[in-house]
Design a protein around this motif. Structure first.
Motif, PDB file in Angstrom:
ATOM      1  N   CYS A  72       0.851  -1.182   0.000  1.00  9.98           N
ATOM      2  CA  CYS A  72       0.000   0.000   0.000  1.00  9.98           C
ATOM      3  C   CYS A  72       0.891   1.237   0.000  1.00  9.98           C
ATOM      4  N   HIS A  73       0.354   2.325  -0.504  1.00  5.14           N
ATOM      5  CA  HIS A  73       1.156   3.534  -0.681  1.00  5.14           C
ATOM      6  C   HIS A  73       1.342   4.314   0.620  1.00  5.14           C
ATOM      7  N   GLY A  74       0.685   3.876   1.701  1.00  2.00           N
ATOM      8  CA  GLY A  74       0.929   4.478   3.003  1.00  2.00           C
ATOM      9  C   GLY A  74       2.043   3.798   3.779  1.00  2.00           C
ATOM     10  N   ASP A  75       2.711   2.844   3.155  1.00  2.27           N
ATOM     11  CA  ASP A  75       3.804   2.099   3.781  1.00  2.27           C
ATOM     12  C   ASP A  75       5.135   2.688   3.320  1.00  2.27           C
ATOM     13  N   PRO A  76       6.004   3.102   4.235  1.00  2.00           N
ATOM     14  CA  PRO A  76       7.310   3.629   3.808  1.00  2.00           C
ATOM     15  C   PRO A  76       8.118   2.653   2.955  1.00  2.00           C
ATOM     16  N   LEU A  77       7.806   1.357   3.039  1.00  2.00           N
ATOM     17  CA  LEU A  77       8.557   0.349   2.300  1.00  2.00           C
ATOM     18  C   LEU A  77       8.043   0.139   0.886  1.00  2.00           C
ATOM     19  N   VAL A  78       6.994   0.854   0.482  1.00  2.00           N
ATOM     20  CA  VAL A  78       6.320   0.537  -0.780  1.00  2.00           C
ATOM     21  C   VAL A  78       7.251   0.662  -1.978  1.00  2.00           C
ATOM     22  N   ASP A  79       8.129   1.655  -1.995  1.00  2.00           N
ATOM     23  CA  ASP A  79       9.017   1.803  -3.151  1.00  2.00           C
ATOM     24  C   ASP A  79       9.987   0.629  -3.266  1.00  2.00           C
ATOM     25  N   ARG A  80      10.449   0.126  -2.139  1.00  2.00           N
ATOM     26  CA  ARG A  80      11.319  -1.054  -2.154  1.00  2.00           C
ATOM     27  C   ARG A  80      10.579  -2.254  -2.746  1.00  2.00           C
ATOM     28  N   GLN A  81       9.322  -2.389  -2.356  1.00  4.87           N
ATOM     29  CA  GLN A  81       8.524  -3.502  -2.862  1.00  4.87           C
ATOM     30  C   GLN A  81       8.296  -3.373  -4.361  1.00  4.87           C
ATOM     31  N   MET A  82       8.008  -2.147  -4.812  1.00  8.49           N
ATOM     32  CA  MET A  82       7.793  -1.911  -6.235  1.00  8.49           C
ATOM     33  C   MET A  82       9.066  -2.170  -7.034  1.00  8.49           C
ATOM     34  N   GLU A  83      10.220  -1.822  -6.474  1.00 10.22           N
ATOM     35  CA  GLU A  83      11.487  -2.075  -7.164  1.00 10.22           C
ATOM     36  C   GLU A  83      11.674  -3.569  -7.432  1.00 10.22           C
ATOM     37  N   LEU A  84      11.331  -4.397  -6.441  1.00 13.05           N
ATOM     38  CA  LEU A  84      11.464  -5.834  -6.625  1.00 13.05           C
ATOM     39  C   LEU A  84      10.475  -6.340  -7.673  1.00 13.05           C
ATOM     40  N   VAL A  85       9.244  -5.829  -7.624  1.00 16.30           N
ATOM     41  CA  VAL A  85       8.247  -6.222  -8.620  1.00 16.30           C
ATOM     42  C   VAL A  85       8.749  -5.903 -10.028  1.00 16.30           C
ATOM     43  N   GLU A  86       9.257  -4.702 -10.195  1.00 18.09           N
ATOM     44  CA  GLU A  86       9.721  -4.281 -11.523  1.00 18.09           C
ATOM     45  C   GLU A  86      10.928  -5.104 -11.971  1.00 18.09           C
ATOM     46  N   LEU A  87      11.800  -5.458 -11.037  1.00 15.98           N
ATOM     47  CA  LEU A  87      12.943  -6.295 -11.373  1.00 15.98           C
ATOM     48  C   LEU A  87      12.469  -7.669 -11.844  1.00 15.98           C
ATOM     49  N   MET A  88      11.527  -8.257 -11.116  1.00 15.83           N
ATOM     50  CA  MET A  88      11.036  -9.582 -11.484  1.00 15.83           C
ATOM     51  C   MET A  88      10.298  -9.537 -12.817  1.00 15.83           C
ATOM     52  N   GLU A  89       9.458  -8.543 -12.997  1.00 17.02           N
ATOM     53  CA  GLU A  89       8.735  -8.436 -14.259  1.00 17.02           C
ATOM     54  C   GLU A  89       9.697  -8.258 -15.434  1.00 17.02           C
ATOM     55  N   GLY A  90      10.755  -7.496 -15.210  1.00 17.60           N
ATOM     56  CA  GLY A  90      11.744  -7.277 -16.255  1.00 17.60           C
ATOM     57  C   GLY A  90      12.471  -8.544 -16.648  1.00 17.60           C
TER      58      GLY A  90
END
Length: 322
Positions: free
Chosen positions: A264-282
């Protein structure tokens, strides 16, 4: 651990660092609950029991089984890792017990909630090693509920917060021991608000520096207590994208596992999580991303309705993966 004014991270976490490097913890932070036995006077929809894994490490599992499992088909197996920043909490606490009961009932599935060793007494990778040992134990165990009701060929690793980090690293280790783990077969990986970090603050960490639930200064302390002594937060245990992260993600791709990442976007960790998602999708990994507006880290631990909504999404993910 939610919403209290933060005067300092140790006070917030209710821990004292002792001179020998161990922690004194407040084990009453959340109530602990006993498992739910198969008692005719107790009509709970989900039964549970505690079973030792490795007594020398004091690791064990709480197993959850729907009271009326379908017959003759066996149920998917969910191996669950709880949160707590690697340094806190236990599988017997009510927030995780309630979560696993709803998860077992909603999917439905046999859920094995792993009690792993905590840092700093047992720094990473101890928790990862305990997770791998739990998989080997499940494979060989004669425990009745596992033998009678769990389909080991339909195994999913699920973790929340630090448990999501553990699930990820246990999967990476399991990729190198496919033959050893048979007949257990991992089909997918579910990371709920996984706990990752890095030396440089992400945009979401900067935006939420004063977050009342998990401000970055609290995460910093957790990492300092959990990581091997002498490494920084760009270590692979903390930052899965360090060095591009390609080799590790290639393992996930090679195994053909489906991955779901919740946040969720209210979590300070969200960008870290998105980075991993984008890495895996790539890298061609099939990722189901589920990120909500607002919210906060660990929200589902305190709101049963939100936890159930998440488990409904997880049910669909499992149904599509088997």
């Amino acid at each position: 651990m939610s919403g209290q004014p933060i005067t300092g991270p140790l006070e917030y976490l209710q821990v004292v660092v002792n001179p020998d490097g161990t922690l004194t913890r407040n084990f009453n932070m959340f109530p602990s609950v006993a498992p739910t036995p198969n008692d005719p006077q107790n009509q709970a929809p989900v039964l549970s029991k505690d079973v030792p894994i490795n007594p020398s490490n004091n690791t064990w599992a709480r197993i959850f089984l729907p009271r009326e499992p379908p017959n003759p088909n066996k149920l998917p197996l969910v191996v669950y890792f709880h949160g707590g920043g690697f340094i806190l909490l236990s599988a017997n606490m009510d927030i995780f017990h309630t979560c696993c009961c709803d998860l077992a009932n909603t999917v439905p599935a046999v859920v094995v909630s792993v009690e792993y060793r905590l840092a700093p007494e047992h720094r990473l990778p101890a928790a990862y090693e305990d997770g791998v040992e739990a998989l080997h134990w499940i494979k060989t165990s004669e425990e009745e509920w596992l033998r009678e009701y769990a389909d080991l060929t339909k195994c999913f690793l699920v973790g929340s917060s630090a448990g999501g980090n553990i699930a990820y690293h246990v999967c990476l280790r399991a990729a190198g021991m496919v033959q050893e783990l048979q007949p257990l077969k991992i089909k997918g990986l579910v990371l709920h608000q996984p706990f990752f970090g890095g030396k440089q603050r992400s945009a979401s960490e900067l935006r939420l520096m004063n977050d009342p639930v998990l401000p970055p200064m609290v995460s910093d302390v957790m990492w300092d207590l959990a990581l091997p002594i002498g490494v920084d937060r760009d270590h692979e245990y903390s930052n899965p994208t360090v060095g591009g992260g390609s080799e590790e993600v290639e393992k996930v791709k090679l195994m053909g596992w489906r991955v779901m990442v919740n946040g969720c976007h209210g979590d300070p960790l969200v960008d870290r999580q998105m980075e991993l998602v984008e890495l895996m999708e790539g890298k061609g990994v099939e990722v189901s991303r589920n990120f909500r507006v607002g919210g906060f880290h660990g929200e589902e631990d305190f709101d049963v309705s939100k936890a159930h909504a998440m488990h409904m999404i997880l049910k669909d993910f499992i149904d599509l993966s088997i």
